[in-house]
Write an enzyme that holds these catalytic residues in place. Structure first.
Site, PDB file in Angstrom:
ATOM      1  N   ARG A 123     -42.437 -43.216 117.096  1.00  0.00           N
ATOM      2  CA  ARG A 123     -41.569 -44.346 116.777  1.00  0.00           C
ATOM      3  C   ARG A 123     -40.681 -43.959 115.591  1.00  0.00           C
ATOM      4  O   ARG A 123     -40.861 -42.902 115.009  1.00  0.00           O
ATOM      5  CB  ARG A 123     -42.406 -45.588 116.454  1.00  0.00           C
ATOM      6  N   GLY A 124     -39.769 -44.891 115.229  1.00  0.00           N
ATOM      7  CA  GLY A 124     -38.822 -44.595 114.161  1.00  0.00           C
ATOM      8  C   GLY A 124     -37.595 -43.960 114.793  1.00  0.00           C
ATOM      9  O   GLY A 124     -37.710 -43.028 115.603  1.00  0.00           O
ATOM     10  N   ASP A 173     -32.248 -48.782 112.708  1.00  0.00           N
ATOM     11  CA  ASP A 173     -32.388 -48.346 114.100  1.00  0.00           C
ATOM     12  C   ASP A 173     -31.046 -48.176 114.795  1.00  0.00           C
ATOM     13  O   ASP A 173     -30.896 -47.354 115.699  1.00  0.00           O
ATOM     14  CB  ASP A 173     -33.267 -49.318 114.871  1.00  0.00           C
ATOM     15  N   LYS A 178     -36.143 -53.024 111.377  1.00  0.00           N
ATOM     16  CA  LYS A 178     -37.376 -53.767 111.678  1.00  0.00           C
ATOM     17  C   LYS A 178     -37.252 -55.239 111.313  1.00  0.00           C
ATOM     18  O   LYS A 178     -36.714 -55.580 110.268  1.00  0.00           O
ATOM     19  CB  LYS A 178     -38.530 -53.105 110.912  1.00  0.00           C
ATOM     20  N   ARG A 236     -36.894 -47.878 125.027  1.00  0.00           N
ATOM     21  CA  ARG A 236     -36.729 -48.842 123.925  1.00  0.00           C
ATOM     22  C   ARG A 236     -35.234 -48.995 123.698  1.00  0.00           C
ATOM     23  O   ARG A 236     -34.525 -47.997 123.536  1.00  0.00           O
ATOM     24  CB  ARG A 236     -37.418 -48.361 122.638  1.00  0.00           C
TER      25      ARG A 236
HETATM   26  O1  MRU Z   1     -40.643 -50.391 115.903  1.00  0.00           O
HETATM   27  P1  MRU Z   1     -40.512 -49.174 115.040  1.00  0.00           P
HETATM   28  O2  MRU Z   1     -41.748 -48.866 114.269  1.00  0.00           O
HETATM   29  O3  MRU Z   1     -39.992 -47.989 115.819  1.00  0.00           O
HETATM   30  O4  MRU Z   1     -39.382 -49.567 114.003  1.00  0.00           O
HETATM   31  C1  MRU Z   1     -38.956 -48.595 113.094  1.00  0.00           C
HETATM   32  C2  MRU Z   1     -37.998 -49.100 112.081  1.00  0.00           C
HETATM   33  O5  MRU Z   1     -37.570 -50.229 112.104  1.00  0.00           O
HETATM   34  C3  MRU Z   1     -37.529 -48.102 111.070  1.00  0.00           C
HETATM   35  O6  MRU Z   1     -37.214 -48.741 109.871  1.00  0.00           O
HETATM   36  C4  MRU Z   1     -36.273 -47.390 111.600  1.00  0.00           C
HETATM   37  O7  MRU Z   1     -36.491 -46.877 112.877  1.00  0.00           O
HETATM   38  C5  MRU Z   1     -35.841 -46.302 110.708  1.00  0.00           C
HETATM   39  S1  MRU Z   1     -36.963 -44.944 110.699  1.00  0.00           S
HETATM   40  C6  MRU Z   1     -36.287 -43.766 109.701  1.00  0.00           C
END
Ligand code: MRU
Length: 344
Positions: free
Chosen positions: A48-49, A231, A242, A86
């Site tokens: 993730r991320g 994202d 997030k 996603r």
């Molecule tokens: O649902 P996730 O855990 O994939 O969400 C991740 C985030 O919101 C992070 O802040 C974002 O992807 C930046 S990661 C460098």
């Protein structure tokens, strides 16, 4: 201290993913050798991320070539499948599409090896860009700074040192950072499980707080900056991150605390004019009424569960990228960075 490696590439064979669902209790790597297994891992947030999803996507195209062959049709179908897992993080479809176009331009017999090499280069780029981004971001924090971060934008989310957490780490190494506050990040607890784990490994003094305590913490004046990842950033600077980032931004603005977004330029979607057109992922309602096997809400209760929200550009003090810092007006500053300008 050994570096966190969330994704290892075994060229010509598979990737090994650190299963982030099991953290912090278990450090278990999963061998991923099929497109279906990769898609399951992405959907379940084992990987993730945004930037790491880009790397996973590039690796997915290499896996597809090994597993399913290298015809145009096979690669196109794999790309469509992986990119759709996603919807919000633009790095995923962007990396998959770039890898696909790269492969389609080559003769078929060369594609598989080239895609594995492409994935390796993508991983190396993540490491380089995180370091460059952190070098631009750390000087924004005042000496003795305490910062607040949300979700996980660390090594676990990029494969390098992280974006927001990379800046925090660089400031700590330079002696300017005093403390890091981390939100739990309901409902999937990326802050409590992942960021807290990374901060402990880095030896950075840290305090965990419920998401609901952020406004009251900001009101105490103890936090000098809020810094998060993103994202997808629209061309005008509106930033999806997030769920909960928007309310942090509102609370920070009320208390005169700057909000910085740290993200590589791959996270900027220049085809997306503003936040209203960023696709927001809604996740399973059961994630809100429980965690893992534990449930606390009655079965069948409806839940509102967007995974991301959009912070409007006017609540963002600056966007920190690997090419420099974009300051308001964010749209033109981002366009200049994309065009090759370096802004300190
Ligand atoms: O649902 P996730 O855990 O994939 O969400 C991740 C985030 O919101 C992070 O802040 C974002 O992807 C930046 S990661 C460098």
């Amino acid at each position: 201290m050994t570096e966190v490696v969330p994704l290892r590439i075994v060229p010509g064979e598979s990737i090994h993913l650190l299963d982030q669902v099991q953290l912090p209790h278990e450090e278990r790597y999963l061998r991923i050798a099929t497109v279906d297994a990769l898609c399951e891992a992405i959907a379940a947030l084992r990987v993730r991320g945004a930037p790491l999803l880009g790397l996973a996507g590039a690796c997915g195209m290499a896996i597809a070539a090994t597993e399913r062959g290298t015809t145009d049709d096979a690669l196109r179908l794999a790309a469509t499948t992986i990119a759709a897992t996603r919807p919000t993080a633009v790095d995923l479809p962007a990396a998959v599409t770039a890898a696909l176009e790269f492969a389609l331009a080559l003769p078929e017999p060369e594609r598989e090896a080239a895609l594995w090499a492409y994935a390796g280069e993508y991983a190396a780029r993540r490491v380089r860009e995180d370091r460059a981004l952190a070098a631009y971001g750390a000087p924004l924090l005042p000496a003795g700074a305490a910062v607040l971060t949300h979700c996980n934008a660390g090594a676990l989310s990029t494969g390098g040192i992280g974006t927001a957490l990379g800046v925090i780490r660089a400031a700590w190494e330079q002696g300017t950072l005093a403390h890091c506050y981390a939100t739990e990040t309901r409902p999937l607890l990326q802050g409590a499980r992942l960021t807290a784990w990374e901060l402990a490994r880095l030896g950075i003094p840290a305090t965990l707080l419920p998401d609901t305590a952020a406004a009251s913490l900001l009101a105490t004046g103890r936090v000098h900056a809020v810094i998060t990842g993103a994202d997808r950033i629209a061309a005008n600077g509106d930033s999806a991150n997030k769920i909960g980032t928007f309310q942090l931004a509102l609370a920070a603005a009320r208390h005169g605390v700057p909000l910085y977004i740290a993200a590589p330029l791959t996270t900027v979607d220049f085809d997306c004019p503003g936040g209203a057109t960023i696709p927001i992922e809604f996740r399973d309602e059961r994630e809100v009424g429980g965690f893992g096997a534990t449930r606390w809400a009655p079965e069948g209760l409806a839940a509102y569960n967007p995974a991301f929200d959009v912070t409007p550009d006017d609540l963002i003090a600056a966007i920190i990228t690997e090419r420099g810092v974009a300051r308001p007006p964010l749209g033109s500053a981002l366009a200049a960075l994309r065009g090759g300008a370096t802004v300190a």
